[in-house]
Design a protein around this motif. Structure first.
Motif, mmCIF file in Angstrom:
data_model
loop_
_atom_site.group_PDB
_atom_site.id
_atom_site.type_symbol
_atom_site.label_atom_id
_atom_site.label_comp_id
_atom_site.label_asym_id
_atom_site.label_seq_id
_atom_site.Cartn_x
_atom_site.Cartn_y
_atom_site.Cartn_z
ATOM 1 N N ALA A 1 0.827 -1.209 0.000
ATOM 2 C CA ALA A 1 0.000 0.000 0.000
ATOM 3 C C ALA A 1 0.862 1.259 0.000
ATOM 4 C CB ALA A 1 -0.942 -0.003 1.202
ATOM 5 N N VAL A 2 1.917 1.261 0.771
ATOM 6 C CA VAL A 2 2.805 2.431 0.842
ATOM 7 C C VAL A 2 3.513 2.646 -0.492
ATOM 8 C CG1 VAL A 2 4.891 3.339 1.933
ATOM 9 C CG2 VAL A 2 3.093 2.339 3.336
ATOM 10 N N VAL A 3 3.956 1.568 -1.112
ATOM 11 C CA VAL A 3 4.614 1.680 -2.413
ATOM 12 C C VAL A 3 3.637 2.226 -3.454
ATOM 13 C CG1 VAL A 3 5.565 0.301 -4.308
ATOM 14 C CG2 VAL A 3 6.414 -0.028 -2.006
ATOM 15 N N PHE A 4 2.388 1.770 -3.421
ATOM 16 C CA PHE A 4 1.371 2.282 -4.348
ATOM 17 C C PHE A 4 1.155 3.778 -4.140
ATOM 18 C CE2 PHE A 4 -2.989 3.386 -5.447
ATOM 19 C CZ PHE A 4 -3.075 2.930 -6.749
ATOM 20 N N ILE A 5 1.033 4.198 -2.891
ATOM 21 C CA ILE A 5 0.781 5.612 -2.593
ATOM 22 C C ILE A 5 1.964 6.483 -3.014
ATOM 23 C CG2 ILE A 5 0.475 7.264 -0.699
ATOM 24 C CD1 ILE A 5 -1.191 5.023 0.700
ATOM 25 N N ILE A 6 3.174 6.055 -2.713
ATOM 26 C CA ILE A 6 4.357 6.842 -3.083
ATOM 27 C C ILE A 6 4.513 6.901 -4.596
ATOM 28 C CG2 ILE A 6 6.877 6.919 -2.973
ATOM 29 C CD1 ILE A 6 6.637 5.821 -0.102
ATOM 30 N N SER A 7 4.295 5.776 -5.272
ATOM 31 C CA SER A 7 4.372 5.765 -6.738
ATOM 32 C C SER A 7 3.318 6.678 -7.342
ATOM 33 C CB SER A 7 4.186 4.344 -7.273
ATOM 34 O OG SER A 7 5.229 3.511 -6.867
ATOM 35 N N SER A 8 2.124 6.672 -6.769
ATOM 36 C CA SER A 8 1.058 7.548 -7.250
ATOM 37 C C SER A 8 1.445 9.014 -7.103
ATOM 38 C CB SER A 8 -0.237 7.297 -6.476
ATOM 39 O OG SER A 8 -0.672 5.987 -6.646
ATOM 40 N N PHE A 9 2.003 9.359 -5.963
ATOM 41 C CA PHE A 9 2.404 10.742 -5.706
ATOM 42 C C PHE A 9 3.492 11.194 -6.683
ATOM 43 C CE2 PHE A 9 5.197 13.802 -3.558
ATOM 44 C CZ PHE A 9 4.301 14.848 -3.388
ATOM 45 N N ILE A 10 4.484 10.345 -6.895
ATOM 46 C CA ILE A 10 5.574 10.712 -7.809
ATOM 47 C C ILE A 10 5.043 10.879 -9.226
ATOM 48 C CG2 ILE A 10 7.703 9.874 -8.894
ATOM 49 C CD1 ILE A 10 8.435 8.649 -6.173
ATOM 50 N N THR B 1 4.565 11.541 -15.383
ATOM 51 C CA THR B 1 5.105 10.455 -16.190
ATOM 52 C C THR B 1 5.038 9.135 -15.438
ATOM 53 O OG1 THR B 1 7.067 9.569 -17.297
ATOM 54 C CG2 THR B 1 7.469 11.077 -15.490
ATOM 55 N N SER B 2 4.482 8.132 -16.093
ATOM 56 C CA SER B 2 4.454 6.807 -15.473
ATOM 57 C C SER B 2 5.791 6.100 -15.664
ATOM 58 C CB SER B 2 3.315 5.969 -16.051
ATOM 59 O OG SER B 2 3.407 5.878 -17.450
ATOM 60 N N TRP B 3 6.383 6.240 -16.833
ATOM 61 C CA TRP B 3 7.655 5.551 -17.093
ATOM 62 C C TRP B 3 8.783 6.087 -16.214
ATOM 63 C CZ3 TRP B 3 8.194 1.134 -19.587
ATOM 64 C CH2 TRP B 3 7.149 0.720 -20.412
ATOM 65 N N GLY B 4 8.808 7.379 -15.978
ATOM 66 C CA GLY B 4 9.801 7.940 -15.063
ATOM 67 C C GLY B 4 9.598 7.431 -13.648
ATOM 68 N N THR B 5 8.338 7.268 -13.251
ATOM 69 C CA THR B 5 8.035 6.716 -11.931
ATOM 70 C C THR B 5 8.494 5.276 -11.833
ATOM 71 O OG1 THR B 5 6.139 8.181 -11.757
ATOM 72 C CG2 THR B 5 6.179 6.279 -10.283
ATOM 73 N N PHE B 6 8.277 4.500 -12.899
ATOM 74 C CA PHE B 6 8.748 3.109 -12.898
ATOM 75 C C PHE B 6 10.262 3.066 -12.688
ATOM 76 C CE2 PHE B 6 5.245 2.092 -16.220
ATOM 77 C CZ PHE B 6 4.267 2.229 -15.253
ATOM 78 N N ALA B 7 10.976 3.927 -13.395
ATOM 79 C CA ALA B 7 12.443 3.934 -13.299
ATOM 80 C C ALA B 7 12.906 4.291 -11.897
ATOM 81 C CB ALA B 7 13.027 4.911 -14.318
ATOM 82 N N ILE B 8 12.237 5.261 -11.282
ATOM 83 C CA ILE B 8 12.620 5.677 -9.929
ATOM 84 C C ILE B 8 12.232 4.628 -8.903
ATOM 85 C CG2 ILE B 8 12.143 7.367 -8.106
ATOM 86 C CD1 ILE B 8 11.647 9.424 -10.401
ATOM 87 N N MET B 9 10.977 4.211 -8.939
ATOM 88 C CA MET B 9 10.435 3.392 -7.861
ATOM 89 C C MET B 9 10.827 1.915 -7.930
ATOM 90 S SD MET B 9 9.004 5.049 -5.511
ATOM 91 C CE MET B 9 8.176 3.706 -4.679
#
Length: 115
Positions: A13-22, A28-36
């Motif tokens: 749940a925390v990973v989902f929330i942080i990924s959503s915020f970023i 950008t979803s792809w930039g979030t994938f690269a970071i997270m």
């Protein structure tokens, strides 16, 4: 005996929330994938969490945040192609997406505690 909550149960749940915020902040979803993914996979490994659930939470959060973001290229192109006001487009899709996001967080909490 009191219920002891650890980080393992809350991790998806925390990973989902942080990924959503970023993704919402950057558009950008792809930039979030690269970071997270570089953060969440080692974290899941260290804590012994199910890596597939954590990867799913990361990818889902990135897509959800990107979909809700007013600066996302997909939101901008969608409003342009339908010839609607951009902010009106974002305002109309946001309530539906937030309902899905809240349900997703609750399901990731359930998976964390039951899995």
């Amino acid at each position: 005996m009191p219920l002891k909550i650890g980080c393992l149960e809350l991790l998806p749940a925390v990973v989902f929330i942080i990924s959503s915020f970023i993704a919402f902040s950057t558009g950008t979803s792809w930039g979030t994938f690269a970071i997270m993914l570089a953060i969440s996979i080692p974290m899941a490994n260290i804590h012994g969490a199910d890596i597939t659930i954590v990867v799913a939470a990361t990818l889902g959060g990135g897509i959800f945040g990107d979909h809700c973001s007013p600066i996302s290229d997909t939101s901008i192109i969608s409003s342009m192609s339908s010839a609607s006001d951009h902010i009106d487009h974002v305002k109309t899709q946001l309530p539906y997406a937030l309902i899905g996001g809240v349900i997703t967080v609750l399901l990731y909490l359930a998976i964390g505690f039951l899995g």
